[in-house]
Write a protein that holds these residues in place. Structure first.
Motif, PDB file in Angstrom:
ATOM      1  N   GLY A 149       0.808  -1.208   0.000  1.00  0.00           N
ATOM      2  CA  GLY A 149       0.000   0.000   0.000  1.00  0.00           C
ATOM      3  C   GLY A 149       0.846   1.264   0.000  1.00  0.00           C
ATOM      4  N   MET A 150       0.164   2.382   0.121  1.00  0.00           N
ATOM      5  CA  MET A 150       0.849   3.678   0.127  1.00  0.00           C
ATOM      6  C   MET A 150       1.490   3.909   1.500  1.00  0.00           C
ATOM      7  N   THR A 151       2.675   4.477   1.500  1.00  0.00           N
ATOM      8  CA  THR A 151       3.373   4.729   2.762  1.00  0.00           C
ATOM      9  C   THR A 151       3.698   6.216   2.886  1.00  0.00           C
ATOM     10  N   ASP A 152       3.975   6.627   4.112  1.00  0.00           N
ATOM     11  CA  ASP A 152       4.393   8.006   4.344  1.00  0.00           C
ATOM     12  C   ASP A 152       5.892   8.080   4.630  1.00  0.00           C
ATOM     13  N   ASP A 153       6.646   7.083   4.090  1.00  0.00           N
ATOM     14  CA  ASP A 153       8.096   7.105   4.278  1.00  0.00           C
ATOM     15  C   ASP A 153       8.743   8.284   3.559  1.00  0.00           C
ATOM     16  N   THR A 154       8.105   8.745   2.510  1.00  0.00           N
ATOM     17  CA  THR A 154       8.652   9.849   1.729  1.00  0.00           C
ATOM     18  C   THR A 154       7.537  10.862   1.449  1.00  0.00           C
ATOM     19  N   LEU A 155       7.946  12.020   0.948  1.00  0.00           N
ATOM     20  CA  LEU A 155       6.964  13.012   0.527  1.00  0.00           C
ATOM     21  C   LEU A 155       6.521  12.780  -0.910  1.00  0.00           C
ATOM     22  N   ALA A 156       7.054  11.770  -1.534  1.00  0.00           N
ATOM     23  CA  ALA A 156       6.689  11.414  -2.911  1.00  0.00           C
ATOM     24  C   ALA A 156       6.107  10.013  -2.888  1.00  0.00           C
ATOM     25  N   GLU A 157       4.906   9.873  -2.307  1.00  0.00           N
ATOM     26  CA  GLU A 157       4.307   8.547  -2.180  1.00  0.00           C
ATOM     27  C   GLU A 157       4.021   7.920  -3.535  1.00  0.00           C
ATOM     28  N   ASP A 158       3.776   8.756  -4.570  1.00  0.00           N
ATOM     29  CA  ASP A 158       3.522   8.203  -5.893  1.00  0.00           C
ATOM     30  C   ASP A 158       4.797   7.605  -6.497  1.00  0.00           C
ATOM     31  N   THR A 159       5.939   8.277  -6.314  1.00  0.00           N
ATOM     32  CA  THR A 159       7.213   7.714  -6.779  1.00  0.00           C
ATOM     33  C   THR A 159       7.586   6.479  -5.973  1.00  0.00           C
ATOM     34  N   ASP A 160       7.367   6.529  -4.684  1.00  0.00           N
ATOM     35  CA  ASP A 160       7.692   5.403  -3.807  1.00  0.00           C
ATOM     36  C   ASP A 160       6.930   4.149  -4.223  1.00  0.00           C
ATOM     37  N   ILE A 161       5.607   4.254  -4.410  1.00  0.00           N
ATOM     38  CA  ILE A 161       4.807   3.072  -4.760  1.00  0.00           C
ATOM     39  C   ILE A 161       5.134   2.591  -6.168  1.00  0.00           C
ATOM     40  N   THR A 162       5.413   3.515  -7.081  1.00  0.00           N
ATOM     41  CA  THR A 162       5.743   3.111  -8.453  1.00  0.00           C
ATOM     42  C   THR A 162       7.047   2.329  -8.488  1.00  0.00           C
ATOM     43  N   MET A 163       8.033   2.773  -7.731  1.00  0.00           N
ATOM     44  CA  MET A 163       9.288   2.037  -7.687  1.00  0.00           C
ATOM     45  C   MET A 163       9.095   0.666  -7.044  1.00  0.00           C
ATOM     46  N   ALA A 164       8.218   0.593  -6.067  1.00  0.00           N
ATOM     47  CA  ALA A 164       7.921  -0.711  -5.455  1.00  0.00           C
ATOM     48  C   ALA A 164       7.283  -1.651  -6.469  1.00  0.00           C
ATOM     49  N   PHE A 165       6.407  -1.139  -7.323  1.00  0.00           N
ATOM     50  CA  PHE A 165       5.806  -1.947  -8.379  1.00  0.00           C
ATOM     51  C   PHE A 165       6.871  -2.468  -9.339  1.00  0.00           C
ATOM     52  N   GLY A 166       7.757  -1.564  -9.766  1.00  0.00           N
ATOM     53  CA  GLY A 166       8.801  -1.978 -10.696  1.00  0.00           C
ATOM     54  C   GLY A 166       9.708  -3.031 -10.103  1.00  0.00           C
ATOM     55  N   ARG A 167      10.061  -2.889  -8.849  1.00  0.00           N
ATOM     56  CA  ARG A 167      10.914  -3.880  -8.200  1.00  0.00           C
ATOM     57  C   ARG A 167      10.219  -5.231  -8.095  1.00  0.00           C
TER      58      ARG A 167
END
Length: 729
Positions: free
Chosen positions: A536-554
């Motif tokens: 799911g979406m996390t608040d680890d970064t201020l760019a949650e859209d970049t964070d989740i997209t990179m998780a998808f790619g990985r």
């Protein structure tokens, strides 16, 4: 990344501290220091020197004994004397050095024939090569001043002349520990050529204690006439003495070295002796019965040596800075051209494939869709956004869930007042956008999830087009096409260009390379299965859209771009609002890159994706914007201190590359080209703002600062879908 939300988080457990405003004082000091370094470099490279004056004037004010006299002139306290060397006496003099290539070659020849010489040195060259000057002094050779930047002294005011002499003395004092009273002026020649225009230069130098040295014979080695001609030029008439002029710098001096190696033994065979200038002058004084010895190499004081050391450090620092900037300029050029080639080739191929008549993702996707709208104080645009979503033409049906994240401006009441049957409003305490999105996903009834910002308006067919790529079972997320709705102001036009070029064109490239880094929050679609797998979406970064997209790619999911699914968003209308938005985007992207850095060494899909993604983000998302100011800095420097024509041509070439990229991007996105008239203006204001944003983001990241959400002011200017151009596919 084009649509990151403008909301703040009040969640107490995040531990974020808001970074204080940037210190413009520190930034100003750094800019001042850099400007000072560049000015030192410009001065040391003679960029401030006026063009040479070659006019010939009368000789009414020049004493006859000077015009008809010898090459050594003393004009102190109103008393003028002229001296010649005794017969069969030669003083070898060299101008324009020291040079790291040719001065050692000249010294080698002098040492082989065991003769001394007098070197009239340029102060800026001394500052660059102090070791060579020490070698000259240690070898018993004599030193003289040839100014600091080799200007035409007749075109300079008196204070500039004194500065040229003083700075050269300081450089000599630091390098060799001595000061000299010999001087030779640039572009001077024979005593007979002194006229009323340049005679004041001699008298001023005499008043300052200098002994001016001209020449009897000129090798004219700078013209590269050939070894035989150089020797013929410097051989004195009969057996007369001569001060001979040579050069140990300023170009290829191979002919000079070869001619010198032949000239010295030739003149020794004729009975000539070789002396320094003062050595020859003292011989002349002795033959005239004058009991006086001239000495020019006086020890320099500690203060002079220290000031000279500071001057040398300044010149060397400026040279190194300009050298580094030159390499950065090349690196930026390579990155810019490389990115342009990749975009034109791969993004163009992507567009052609999508526009082929037989192109399709697969069978039409008709599954129902849940649209999640996180909303925090979005009263200005929430009604238009929800209406556009609820009225979409997706055949499987659309469920809209508006998750109100603790709004205080009546946002949920506005949505409820719309009375739309397929719209639900969910209220929750403020916890940040990731929390709101996760809440919406948990309440969604369907497996296809679309996430939308609360200020974004969809076209009627956007949801339907956005989910069609899910016909491919390998697709886990889809990025839509974000458009700037409010294009009236100049700032908004610049952002419109940036969205088309910097975001949408890039997404074509990144999809082709399987390294999509961001599914925009303004219009993105996800498989529930992929979301759950990624946590799911996390608040680890201020760019949650970049964070989740990179998780998808990985995780091995394909992330694709659907250009025909368009969403219209409101861009910031002031520089302050734009700064806040881009600062958060840039910093959040760096956070996401840092978070996923460890997967660089992973095997399989995770490692392949991360290596590609972080490589392109680092090169084109961080390094290129961070180094790009050098283009403008050197362009400005070049206009003032270098070849203006070459500088203008280079800058126009870079602008042409950008314009070509813009035209291609606008054609692929089916946008009108008329707005591109503001692209050249973008280079003078907007681009500099983006530079500063990136610099501040990097500084924040390196210093460990944490940036909080910063709510942008909205005016509800986003257009309705009816005002948008129709899709073609």
């Amino acid at each position: 990344m084009a649509d990151r939300p403008s909301r703040r988080s009040r969640r107490p457990g995040l531990g974020r501290r808001v970074v204080p405003p940037p210190s413009w004082t520190v930034f100003g000091v750094l800019c001042t220091v850099l400007a000072g370094v560049l000015l030192v470099g410009a001065y040391a490279n003679a960029s401030f020197a006026p063009d040479r004056q070659q006019t010939q004037s009368e000789q009414h004010e020049v004493p006859t004994e000077v015009v008809t006299g010898g090459p050594i002139i003393s004009s102190t306290a109103g008393q003028t004397r002229s001296y010649r060397l005794p017969p069969r006496t030669i003083a070898l003099t060299f101008d324009d050095g020291p040079d790291p290539v040719w001065t050692p070659e000249v010294l080698r020849v002098l040492a082989a024939h065991q003769v001394p010489a007098t070197f009239f040195v340029v102060g800026s060259q001394v500052a660059r090569h102090p070791d060579l000057l020490r070698e000259l002094a240690a070898g018993g050779h004599e030193l003289g001043v040839h100014t600091f930047t080799h200007p035409d002294l007749t075109a300079l005011p008196g204070w500039r002349r004194r500065m040229e002499y003083t700075q050269t003395q300081l450089a000599v004092a630091s390098a060799a520990g001595v000061r000299t009273s010999l001087i030779r002026f640039p572009y001077s020649s024979y005593a007979a050529a002194i006229d009323d225009q340049n005679w004041p230069v001699f008298t001023q130098a005499g008043d300052l204690g200098y002994l001016s040295v001209l020449n009897d014979t000129d090798s004219r080695d700078w013209a590269l006439p050939g070894v035989d001609q150089i020797i013929a030029n410097v051989v004195p008439l009969g057996y007369s003495g001569a001060v001979t002029l040579w050069h140990d710098a300023g170009g290829d001096r191979a002919q000079t070295v070869a001619a010198l190696d032949r000239f010295i033994p030739l003149m020794k065979e004729r009975g000539y002796r070789f002396v320094t200038v003062t050595g020859g002058l003292n011989l002349a004084l002795a033959e005239a019965g004058i009991d006086h010895q001239v000495s020019v190499g006086q020890p320099a004081g500690a203060g002079e040596r220290w000031r000279g050391r500071m001057l040398i450090w300044a010149v060397q620092g400026a040279d190194r800075t300009l050298g580094v900037l030159g390499w950065i300029f090349v690196a930026v050029g390579v990155l810019t051209v490389g990115r342009t080639v990749l975009l034109l080739v791969l993004a163009g191929r992507h567009a052609r494939q999508r526009r082929a008549k037989d192109w399709a993702w697969g069978p039409p996707v008709t599954e129902p869709v849940s649209v999640i709208v996180p909303a925090y104080n979005e009263k200005e645009g929430i009604a238009a956004a929800v209406r556009s979503l609820a009225g979409g033409d997706h055949p499987g049906g659309i469920e809209v869930i508006v998750v109100d994240d603790g709004s205080t401006d009546g946002t949920p009441e506005i949505v409820e007042a719309l009375g739309l049957p397929n719209v639900r409003v969910v209220r929750k305490p403020n916890g940040g956008k990731p929390s709101a999105l996760n809440t919406g996903v948990a309440l969604a009834r369907h497996d296809l999830i679309v996430m939308v910002d609360g200020d974004t308006v969809f076209e009627p067919d956007s949801v339907r087009r956005l989910v069609q790529p899910f016909a491919d079972p390998q697709v886990g997320a889809v990025a839509g096409n974000v458009k700037v709705g409010n294009r009236d102001s100049l700032i908004a036009k610049w952002q419109h260009i940036e969205y088309v070029i910097g975001f949408n064109l890039d997404r074509r490239l990144y999809e082709t390379l399987r390294c999509m880094s961001t599914v925009p929050g303004a219009i993105g679609a996800f498989r529930r299965q992929a979301l759950e797998y990624a946590g799911g979406m996390t608040d680890d970064t201020l760019a949650e859209d970049t964070d989740i997209t990179m998780a998808f790619g990985r995780a091995g999911w394909k992330v694709v771009y659907e250009e025909t699914a368009r969403a219209w968003t409101e861009a910031p209308t002031t520089l302050g609002q734009l700064w806040k938005q881009r600062y958060r985007w840039s910093y959040g992207t760096m956070q996401a890159m840092w978070k996923h850095r460890r997967s660089l060494l992973d095997r399989g899909a995770s490692g392949r994706f991360t290596r590609r993604c972080l490589l392109f983000l680092s090169l084109f998302g961080v390094l290129l914007p961070l180094l790009a100011p050098v283009i403008d800095l050197l362009a400005l420097y070049g206009l003032f201190f270098l070849d203006r024509t070459a500088t203008a041509v280079a800058w126009l070439v870079m602008l042409g590359v950008q314009m070509l990229t813009a035209v291609v991007a606008f054609r692929l996105d089916r946008e009108k080209l008329g707005v591109l008239w503001v692209l050249p203006l973008q280079q003078f204001a907007y681009r500099q703002l983006m530079y500063l944003v990136m610099i501040q983001s990097v500084v924040t990241a390196l210093t460990g600062g944490r940036l909080g959400w910063q709510k942008l002011r909205r005016t509800g200017l986003t257009p309705t879908p009816a005002s948008a151009p129709a899709n073609s596919r």
